[in-house]
Design a protein around this motif. Structure first.
Motif, mmCIF file in Angstrom:
data_model
loop_
_atom_site.group_PDB
_atom_site.id
_atom_site.type_symbol
_atom_site.label_atom_id
_atom_site.label_comp_id
_atom_site.label_asym_id
_atom_site.label_seq_id
_atom_site.Cartn_x
_atom_site.Cartn_y
_atom_site.Cartn_z
ATOM 1 N N ILE A 1 8.466 4.779 21.577
ATOM 2 C CA ILE A 1 7.365 4.566 22.613
ATOM 3 C C ILE A 1 6.343 4.022 21.939
ATOM 4 N N LEU A 2 5.948 4.480 20.596
ATOM 5 C CA LEU A 2 4.756 4.081 20.028
ATOM 6 C C LEU A 2 5.193 2.726 19.487
ATOM 7 N N ILE A 3 6.246 2.142 19.158
ATOM 8 C CA ILE A 3 6.586 0.885 18.574
ATOM 9 C C ILE A 3 6.448 -0.111 19.990
ATOM 10 N N THR A 4 7.013 0.458 21.107
ATOM 11 C CA THR A 4 6.945 -0.125 22.340
ATOM 12 C C THR A 4 5.721 -0.597 22.789
ATOM 13 N N PHE A 5 4.795 0.401 22.986
ATOM 14 C CA PHE A 5 3.680 0.443 23.285
ATOM 15 C C PHE A 5 2.748 -0.730 22.448
ATOM 16 N N THR A 6 2.962 -0.957 21.165
ATOM 17 C CA THR A 6 2.409 -1.842 20.204
ATOM 18 C C THR A 6 2.833 -3.239 20.626
ATOM 19 N N THR A 7 4.059 -3.353 20.736
ATOM 20 C CA THR A 7 4.709 -4.738 21.070
ATOM 21 C C THR A 7 4.322 -5.377 22.434
#
Length: 854
Positions: free
Chosen positions: A348-354
């Protein structure tokens, strides 16, 4: 949203397929592992519960030291909570030197403990027999003539094998229980028609209780319910021991009375013969009668000495493999509490950033749409559709794949059980959770960035954000170090600290994945080290020999040392609380040199604890369950008597609940004379064939009742499920690491495309441009790996504490190969991404990238 704008959304996806797919993949991987692993425990429980329900597995088996009768059956059925009660004939025979078989009476249309046919058919004639599927290992096949040794329990010895079966009483595919025959271990079971048995008494009575709330097998609710019903059943049967004792005495006395009457009659007849006519034969007959009267008198004394039989009420936990299966299921469920959740958090963290970076990159387009008259709602819809599509696809596909694949895959690797049909449940709660998480990561991040950007006026949005100002970094202040760095190195280090958010996100992503991989290796290490830690660091004996009198000496060439002890199974519970544990109490005859057999060391291992006459020493997990420490008091039930025992120490222990004390304190607790009943034995050779040879040799000796090898019995515990979950976690963590690195590198390049094109124009070769970016990635990877090791250690300890079930306490160890492999796997993926990055950087069109953005 009009068709033109919808086409724009589709074009956004098609123009950045790599980014869209990577978003979907990250959410998919997180959802797959979250739903899949969290579903394993409930699905394993459901599979077992369905199997036991279908095969009508009994809840309790009642046995007695004097056999059971129809009167016992009637008493059991008088209990209103008993739904079914079925008497069973059974005998254990030694077929060959290395074959011990438990033979049961088969009842057609059995209401309880129904056999599951594997091949062939069930017996219909008295000369037919079905064998345990495990008996195939001994070369038996359908149609063979099967011969049993002569037995007082059976009317015939030869049978025809007509089928192979599984029994719900044996969850384990290898363990068939213990006996005092042969090597002490039952090899397999068999069923013959009950009419073949000559026994009047039953070996056991299988009992099924009413279950109005339909508690599922293995759950705490089911176990508590059965414990309550067992207590009520014991109360119902409270008069049976005395009644059975009286019945046995009466039956035996009646036989003696007949003999006495016969002797009296013969005495009267001899008395009628005049002395003058008495011959030598007559005198001999008188002597025989006197001897017979003495025998009867002695027999009458034995009849009066017949003790009350002991009635035992064994629940399902005593069935071979039953508790191991549910303990493993609970361990997997415990691991599923944190590991998949952390995995999903990283995704989720990486997706949120992306997603937030993607929307931020398109701010000029947003400004243009605003200037052309599109409403905020219309502009937002493009990104809402994009992120909804990515979130629903990722979470939906991942959740469905996880639910359909991982639980069944783990079940297929559980080779140590006889459960055949996998039965899963739809985990609606986990599917909903992962869908919400996926939409928060995609839709949520898009809405947050859009809300911020749409507040700005169109002219500001259409302008490029001013680049971040460069600042002097800490390394520049260290002049001797800074002077030795090349120009390219200085640029790389400045860029690292110039974009702190990007640096932090990359390190967190890499650290999370490395930590997950290390956790997987750590869990495997803890599981693998459980048995060695217990039987090398704590208990140093290899065998326990049970004897009628421990004063007898046992002899065998393989025995290097032996120690007399009383080993007794007792029940422990805290003075305040409901915990109830079965404990092995060990009372050595002499405390001298006891440390050679058991290491009594404090929980942290720094202090030796001595046996004293003031109390008992508890194993660590038992002390935790009892909420006890040195100075506490616990309640013990020893041979039906409840006593309070003072705790003088708690020792490190990994497998089983153990309690140690001295003969003096044992006498103080029970007020009984101490008698050692066992020998703790150290052997020189421990291979399977040598253990069996030693068992046979010892069981032939006078007084030896049983021989067991605790270490090797424990070594057969199934860890296939836990091991497979670990492999899945390592594989999935590696896959996540690959996608995360690819995604973050893509973001890095897309945000710095003009910068990279500029240095290419300035004359940097392709390899130098790649090194320019890769140098930063190498630093991120190294820092992420080191941080990941810390995360892995924390996660491992947290998970292994949660995974402790029953009497198991996992050692908190991660061996150095785990650190190396987690670093190598992450480093390898970083290298793969570096190669892909090189070819992507080679394809940068300098003129397009440097075209004026105004």
């Amino acid at each position: 949203m009009n068709r033109t704008y919808f086409k724009s959304t589709m074009r956004e996806i098609s123009d950045s397929v790599g980014r869209f797919v990577s978003i979907v993949l990250i959410i998919l991987l997180g959802s797959l592992l979250y739903v899949g692993i969290r579903s394993v425990g409930p699905d394993l429980n459901q599979t077992a519960s369905h199997y036991f329900e279908k095969q009508k597995l009994s809840d309790v088996k009642v046995t007695s030291t004097m056999g059971l009768t129809n009167s016992d059956l009637t008493s059991i059925k008088q209990n209103k909570q008993v739904k079914q009660a079925m008497p069973v004939h059974m005998t254990t025979l030694q077929k060959r030197r290395n074959q011990i078989v438990s033979v049961y009476g088969y009842q057609n249309g059995s209401k309880l403990d129904r056999l599951k046919l594997v091949s062939g058919k069930l017996p219909t004639k008295n000369n037919q027999i079905v064998l345990d599927k495990k008996a195939k290992q001994n070369g038996y096949k359908i149609g063979d003539t099967y011969r049993l040794p002569k037995s007082a329990s059976l009317k015939r010895r030869t049978f025809k094998v007509v089928g192979f079966v599984n029994s719900p009483q044996y969850v384990s595919s290898t363990d068939r229980g213990t006996t005092n025959l042969g090597s002490g271990t039952v090899n397999y079971f068999a069923y013959v028609p009950k009419a073949v048995f000559k026994q009047k008494e039953y070996a056991l009575i299988a009992v099924q209780f009413r279950n109005p709330k339909h508690y599922a097998a293995g759950t705490d609710q089911y176990n508590s319910y059965i414990d309550r019903q067992k207590t009520k059943l014991k109360h119902t049967m409270r008069n049976r021991p005395s009644a059975r004792q009286k019945q046995l005495q009466t039956t035996a006395q009646n036989k003696l009375d007949k003999q006495s009457a016969k002797i009296t009659k013969e005495e009267k007849q001899l008395a009628k013969v005049p002395a003058a006519y008495q011959t030598a034969k007559t005198k001999a007959a008188k002597k025989e009668l006197i001897a017979a009267k003495a025998k009867v008198k002695k027999a009458e004394a034995k009849v009066k000495a017949i003790a009350k039989p002991t009635y035992l009420y064994n629940d399902r936990s005593t069935n071979p493999g039953y508790q191991d299966y549910f303990d493993e299921s609970h361990s997997i469920a415990a691991i599923a509490i944190i590991f998949p959740g952390f995995f999903l958090f990283i995704a989720i963290l990486i997706t949120f950033t992306t997603v937030s970076r993607m929307v931020e990159t398109n701010r000029r387009e947003v400004g243009l749409m605003r200037a052309l008259g599109y409403t905020k709602h219309e502009i937002a819809m493009k990104y809402i559709v994009y992120t909804l599509l990515a979130g629903i696809l990722g979470a939906g596909l991942g959740g469905a794949l996880g639910m359909l694949t991982l639980p069944q895959f783990v079940f297929s690797l559980l080779s140590n059980n006889n459960l055949s049909d996998f039965v899963g449940v739809i985990p609606w709660a986990y599917l909903a959770q992962t869908m919400v998480a996926g939409l928060v990561a995609t839709l949520g991040s898009a809405l947050i960035v859009l809300t911020i950007n749409l507040r700005e006026v169109p002219t500001n949005l259409m302008r490029e954000r001013a680049p971040k100002a460069g600042k002097q970094i800490l390394m520049e202040r260290i002049k001797p170090l800074w002077k030795r760095l090349s120009f390219n190195q200085k640029v790389s280090y400045r860029n690292l600290f110039r974009y702190k958010g990007r640096m932090l996100m990359t390190i967190v992503g890499i650290a999370g994945c490395t930590g997950l991989i290390l956790t997987g290796f750590g869990i495997q290490n803890s599981v693998d080290d459980l048995i060695p830690a217990q039987y090398e660091n704590v208990q140093h004996f290899q065998a326990i020999v049970t004897m009628d009198k421990a004063t007898r000496q046992i002899h065998a060439g393989q025995i290097s040392a032996q120690k007399s002890a009383l080993i007794k199974s007792v029940t422990a519970r805290p003075t305040h609380g409901t915990a109830n544990d079965t404990v092995s109490m060990v009372v050595p005859k002499a405390t001298t040199n006891f440390e050679k057999y058991v290491s009594l060391k404090s929980v942290n291992g720094s202090k030796k604890i001595k046996l004293t006459n003031k109390g008992v020493i508890l194993s660590e997990k038992l002390a935790t369950d009892m909420n006890a420490k040195a100075g506490s008091t616990i309640i013990l039930q020893i041979s039906g008597k409840k006593v309070r025992a003072k705790v003088t120490g708690v020792i490190k222990n990994y497998a089983g609940h153990w309690l140690y004390t001295t003969p003096t304190y044992y006498h103080k607790l029970t007020n009984k004379t101490y008698h050692a009943t066992s020998r703790l034995v150290k052997t020189t050779q421990v291979k399977k064939a040598q253990r069996e040879k030693l068992s046979r040799k010892l069981l032939k000796q006078t007084g030896v009742l049983n021989v067991s090898f605790p270490q090797y019995a424990a070594g057969e515990l199934s860890t296939g499920g836990l091991g497979s979950v670990v492999l899945i976690m390592i594989f999935m963590s590696g896959a996540l690491a690959l996608v995360v690195l690819y995604n973050l590198t893509n973001i890095n390049i897309s945000e710095r495309i003009r910068e990279l094109a500029t240095i290419k124009v300035l004359g940097f070769y392709d390899r130098e441009v790649t090194a320019y970016v890769a140098r930063e990635n190498v630093i991120f990877t190294v820092v992420g790996i080191v941080a990941g090791w810390g995360i892995g250690v924390f996660l491992h300890q947290f998970i292994m504490v949660k995974a402790q079930t029953g009497s198991i306490l996992f050692p908190m160890v991660i061996h150095y190969p785990g650190y190396i492999w987690s670093a190598l796997i992450t480093g390898l993926f970083s290298l793969i991404i570096g190669v892909l990055t090189h070819y992507k950087l080679k394809g940068i069109e300098m003129l397009d990238a440097l075209a004026a953005s105004e």
